[in-house]
Design an enzyme around this catalytic site. Structure first.
Site, PDB file in Angstrom:
ATOM      1  N   HIS A   1      -4.605   2.698  -7.838  1.00  0.00           N
ATOM      2  CA  HIS A   1      -4.823   1.837  -6.665  1.00  0.00           C
ATOM      3  C   HIS A   1      -5.946   0.887  -7.043  1.00  0.00           C
ATOM      4  O   HIS A   1      -7.090   1.294  -7.180  1.00  0.00           O
ATOM      5  CB  HIS A   1      -5.211   2.679  -5.447  1.00  0.00           C
ATOM      6  CG  HIS A   1      -5.539   1.862  -4.229  1.00  0.00           C
ATOM      7  ND1 HIS A   1      -4.985   2.107  -2.994  1.00  0.00           N
ATOM      8  CD2 HIS A   1      -6.358   0.792  -4.047  1.00  0.00           C
ATOM      9  CE1 HIS A   1      -5.450   1.229  -2.112  1.00  0.00           C
ATOM     10  NE2 HIS A   1      -6.292   0.423  -2.724  1.00  0.00           N
TER      11      HIS A   1
ATOM     12  N   HIS B   1      -0.121   7.786  10.073  1.00  0.00           N
ATOM     13  CA  HIS B   1      -1.331   8.124  10.823  1.00  0.00           C
ATOM     14  C   HIS B   1      -0.900   8.421  12.251  1.00  0.00           C
ATOM     15  O   HIS B   1       0.200   8.040  12.670  1.00  0.00           O
ATOM     16  CB  HIS B   1      -2.318   6.952  10.803  1.00  0.00           C
ATOM     17  CG  HIS B   1      -2.864   6.649   9.442  1.00  0.00           C
ATOM     18  ND1 HIS B   1      -3.705   7.513   8.760  1.00  0.00           N
ATOM     19  CD2 HIS B   1      -2.685   5.584   8.610  1.00  0.00           C
ATOM     20  CE1 HIS B   1      -4.017   6.980   7.587  1.00  0.00           C
ATOM     21  NE2 HIS B   1      -3.408   5.818   7.459  1.00  0.00           N
TER      22      HIS B   1
ATOM     23  N   LEU C   1       2.356  12.483   1.957  1.00  0.00           N
ATOM     24  CA  LEU C   1       2.951  13.523   2.811  1.00  0.00           C
ATOM     25  C   LEU C   1       1.906  14.237   3.657  1.00  0.00           C
ATOM     26  O   LEU C   1       2.253  14.970   4.578  1.00  0.00           O
ATOM     27  CB  LEU C   1       3.731  14.533   1.960  1.00  0.00           C
ATOM     28  CG  LEU C   1       5.034  14.028   1.334  1.00  0.00           C
ATOM     29  CD1 LEU C   1       5.685  15.128   0.506  1.00  0.00           C
ATOM     30  CD2 LEU C   1       6.004  13.514   2.381  1.00  0.00           C
ATOM     31  N   ARG C   2       0.621  14.076   3.315  1.00  0.00           N
ATOM     32  CA  ARG C   2      -0.510  14.513   4.183  1.00  0.00           C
ATOM     33  C   ARG C   2      -0.770  16.011   4.240  1.00  0.00           C
ATOM     34  O   ARG C   2      -1.718  16.424   4.900  1.00  0.00           O
ATOM     35  CB  ARG C   2      -0.325  14.012   5.610  1.00  0.00           C
ATOM     36  CG  ARG C   2      -0.136  12.523   5.755  1.00  0.00           C
ATOM     37  CD  ARG C   2      -1.320  11.745   5.247  1.00  0.00           C
ATOM     38  NE  ARG C   2      -1.285  10.347   5.659  1.00  0.00           N
ATOM     39  CZ  ARG C   2      -1.916   9.382   5.000  1.00  0.00           C
ATOM     40  NH1 ARG C   2      -2.627   9.664   3.913  1.00  0.00           N
ATOM     41  NH2 ARG C   2      -1.860   8.144   5.420  1.00  0.00           N
TER      42      ARG C   2
ATOM     43  N   HIS D   1       5.749   6.403  -4.333  1.00  0.00           N
ATOM     44  CA  HIS D   1       4.454   6.337  -3.630  1.00  0.00           C
ATOM     45  C   HIS D   1       4.577   6.748  -2.166  1.00  0.00           C
ATOM     46  O   HIS D   1       4.866   5.927  -1.293  1.00  0.00           O
ATOM     47  CB  HIS D   1       3.895   4.911  -3.747  1.00  0.00           C
ATOM     48  CG  HIS D   1       2.430   4.826  -3.475  1.00  0.00           C
ATOM     49  ND1 HIS D   1       1.545   4.188  -4.316  1.00  0.00           N
ATOM     50  CD2 HIS D   1       1.663   5.313  -2.467  1.00  0.00           C
ATOM     51  CE1 HIS D   1       0.321   4.287  -3.841  1.00  0.00           C
ATOM     52  NE2 HIS D   1       0.364   4.963  -2.707  1.00  0.00           N
TER      53      HIS D   1
ATOM     54  N   ASP E   1      -5.016   7.739  -5.982  1.00  0.00           N
ATOM     55  CA  ASP E   1      -4.630   6.740  -4.970  1.00  0.00           C
ATOM     56  C   ASP E   1      -5.298   6.987  -3.627  1.00  0.00           C
ATOM     57  O   ASP E   1      -5.413   8.116  -3.162  1.00  0.00           O
ATOM     58  CB  ASP E   1      -3.125   6.700  -4.742  1.00  0.00           C
ATOM     59  CG  ASP E   1      -2.765   5.625  -3.726  1.00  0.00           C
ATOM     60  OD1 ASP E   1      -2.967   4.442  -4.045  1.00  0.00           O
ATOM     61  OD2 ASP E   1      -2.342   5.966  -2.619  1.00  0.00           O
TER      62      ASP E   1
ATOM     63  N   ASN F   1      -4.042  12.495  -2.031  1.00  0.00           N
ATOM     64  CA  ASN F   1      -5.200  12.394  -1.127  1.00  0.00           C
ATOM     65  C   ASN F   1      -5.014  13.227   0.137  1.00  0.00           C
ATOM     66  O   ASN F   1      -5.066  12.737   1.262  1.00  0.00           O
ATOM     67  CB  ASN F   1      -5.552  10.935  -0.790  1.00  0.00           C
ATOM     68  CG  ASN F   1      -4.443  10.175  -0.086  1.00  0.00           C
ATOM     69  OD1 ASN F   1      -3.277  10.576  -0.142  1.00  0.00           O
ATOM     70  ND2 ASN F   1      -4.796   9.100   0.592  1.00  0.00           N
TER      71      ASN F   1
ATOM     72  N   ASP G   1       4.707   3.320  -0.170  1.00  0.00           N
ATOM     73  CA  ASP G   1       3.329   3.643   0.227  1.00  0.00           C
ATOM     74  C   ASP G   1       3.346   4.173   1.667  1.00  0.00           C
ATOM     75  O   ASP G   1       2.466   3.851   2.478  1.00  0.00           O
ATOM     76  CB  ASP G   1       2.386   2.436   0.088  1.00  0.00           C
ATOM     77  CG  ASP G   1       0.913   2.849   0.235  1.00  0.00           C
ATOM     78  OD1 ASP G   1       0.625   4.063   0.251  1.00  0.00           O
ATOM     79  OD2 ASP G   1       0.057   1.953   0.350  1.00  0.00           O
TER      80      ASP G   1
ATOM     81  N   GLY H   1      -2.791   1.779   6.643  1.00  0.00           N
ATOM     82  CA  GLY H   1      -1.538   2.369   6.186  1.00  0.00           C
ATOM     83  C   GLY H   1      -0.428   2.174   7.185  1.00  0.00           C
ATOM     84  O   GLY H   1      -0.662   1.982   8.385  1.00  0.00           O
TER      85      GLY H   1
END
Ligand code: DOR
Ligand code: ZN
Length: 430
Positions: A178, A308, A63-64, A60, A151, A94, A304, A323
């Protein structure tokens, strides 16, 4: 390319190996494990005093990329993985656009190629993660996704979720969920409990998570799908999974270091830095998570990892995104909280971070069996160090563990026989 790892304590939980042995790597694979393997011309890595285990498998990770490169990129996230001993990770979909088609799966894999970390992008369950229309599961599977998940965005529509489970079951793809009822948790920042009362804020109730876990268990039983509950955070949630497993339902679950280490109190101390979904809960929940790790109700420890930017996390608690990062601290937090505390033997902690998550997704990873990819982590299980977020190689510095003293330090990470992290890469004295 050959490498001989000499004199470490080899722990391979998948095969019950635990002893002072040498490991010979050839052509990126484990060639041999045994006593006093002759080096000859082979370069030797001295592992005296270190534990040598399969590279960590983290199911989980956010990596954005694409879309949120200011938070993290595939390259920076994989560097953080390497520093944390993680050689295989599942990347959450996501992103923007969401990883909902083969082209985007290919893009993430391509970016991951040069990093040396084995990145497996999960496919989105619904197009754009909008919860309206299912993606093409067959095409995603052909593109190599190990699992499906929305998720970050709980799936609310039960007819759609049931259909997703039927299709996932037919293709033998696990569905990672999730669990938090969206209408109950809205965009609330903290657990509903002592912290929310003290802050005078509406909270995210434990039952919002437990209801969706119960729902997922019932649908898994109904459809035959393998449902995997993401980042479980409540004692009752663990109990639901425990009972379902005993009945033979195909349900598994994971938790994260924050859920067996911290309580909602942390939000009072650290504000947005301790904001995460699901939220940090009560001491009774922490105890329930630890019990679940001890008795096998919980199958895996994951991070997870949710980076940010500093600007985003500097916002007031109610506006900041949820997060926390985790890749560079997960092994140390697991060793400190579960092994050094006396709850679990070392091999069991490692199983929860290697063999067990690999088995969940039926990955050919998480073991040092001869012939397998030479993915390893070498760490000093006892070394004390202080978590310092300014030293992170992740772009995300959002950890509630900054300043905490932990025990257990990664020294080398090896992926397919190549050293991808070593003391020379450390941002601090070894
Ligand atoms: O706290 C969280 N952050 N929980 C999630 O489910 C998503 C994640 C994120 O993407 O930032
Ligand atoms: Zn999540």
């Amino acid at each position: 390319m050959r490498l001989l790892i000499r004199g470490g304590r080899i722990i391979d939980p998948a095969r019950g190996v635990d002893g002072r042995l040498d490991v010979l790597i050839e052509q990126g694979k484990i060639a041999q494990i045994g006593e006093n393997i002759a080096a000859g011309e082979t370069p030797v890595l001295d592992a005296a005093g270190l534990t040598v285990a399969p590279g960590l498998v983290d199911l989980h990770v956010h990596l954005r990329e694409p879309g949120f490169e200011a938070k993290e990129t595939v390259a920076s996230g994989c560097a953080a993985a390497a520093r944390g001993g993680v050689t295989t990770l599942v990347a959450m979909p996501n992103t923007r656009p969401a990883t909902d088609c083969p082209e985007l799966v290919a893009l993430v894999r391509e970016k991951a190629g040069p990093t040396g970390v084995n990145v497996l992008p999960a496919g989105a369950v619904t197009v754009g993660q909008r919860g309206e229309r299912l993606t093409d599961f067959r095409a995603l599977k052909a593109a190599g996704v190990p699992a499906l998940t929305d998720d970050g965005v709980p799936i609310q529509n039960l007819a759609l979720l049931r259909q997703a489970m039927r299709e996932a079951a037919a293709l033998d793809l696990p569905l990672l969920d999730h669990c938090e009822d969206r209408d109950m948790v809205r965009n609330y920042a903290v657990n509903e409990g002592a912290a929310s009362v003290k802050l005078g804020l509406p909270g995210r109730p434990a039952v919002a998570e437990e209801l969706q876990i119960m729902r997922d268990v019932m649908l898994a039983e109904d459809t035959g799908a393998h449902v995997h509950i993401c980042h479980i955070s409540t004692a009752k949630g663990v109990e639901i999974v425990r009972r379902a497993k005993a009945r033979g339902v195909r349900v598994t679950c994971e938790t994260c270091p924050q859920y067996f280490t911290l309580t909602e109190e942390e939000v009072l101390r650290q504000g947005a830095m301790a904001r995460v979904n699901p939220p940090l809960r009560t001491q009774a929940d922490v105890d329930g998570i630890r019990a679940g790790l001890a008795d096998g109700a919980i199958d895996a420890i994951v991070t997870d990892h949710a980076p940010h930017t500093a600007e985003e996390k500097a916002k007031p608690l109610t506006d900041a995104p949820s997060g926390m990062v985790g890749l560079e601290t997960s092994l140390a937090l697991a060793l400190t909280g579960l092994y050094h505390s006396g709850l679990l033997p070392l091999s069991r902690v490692l199983a929860l971070m290697t063999a067990s998550p690999a088995a969940l997704l039926r990955l050919d990873k998480g073991t040092l069996a001869p012939g397998r990819d030479a993915d390893l982590v070498l760490f000093d299980p006892d070394q004390e160090w202080t978590i310092d977020r300014t030293q992170f190689v992740s772009k995300g510095r959002n950890t509630p563990f900054h300043g905490r003293t932990v025990r257990g330090k990664v020294k080398y990470t090896i992926s397919r026989g190549t050293i991808i992290y070593s003391p020379a890469d450390a941002n601090e004295p070894a």
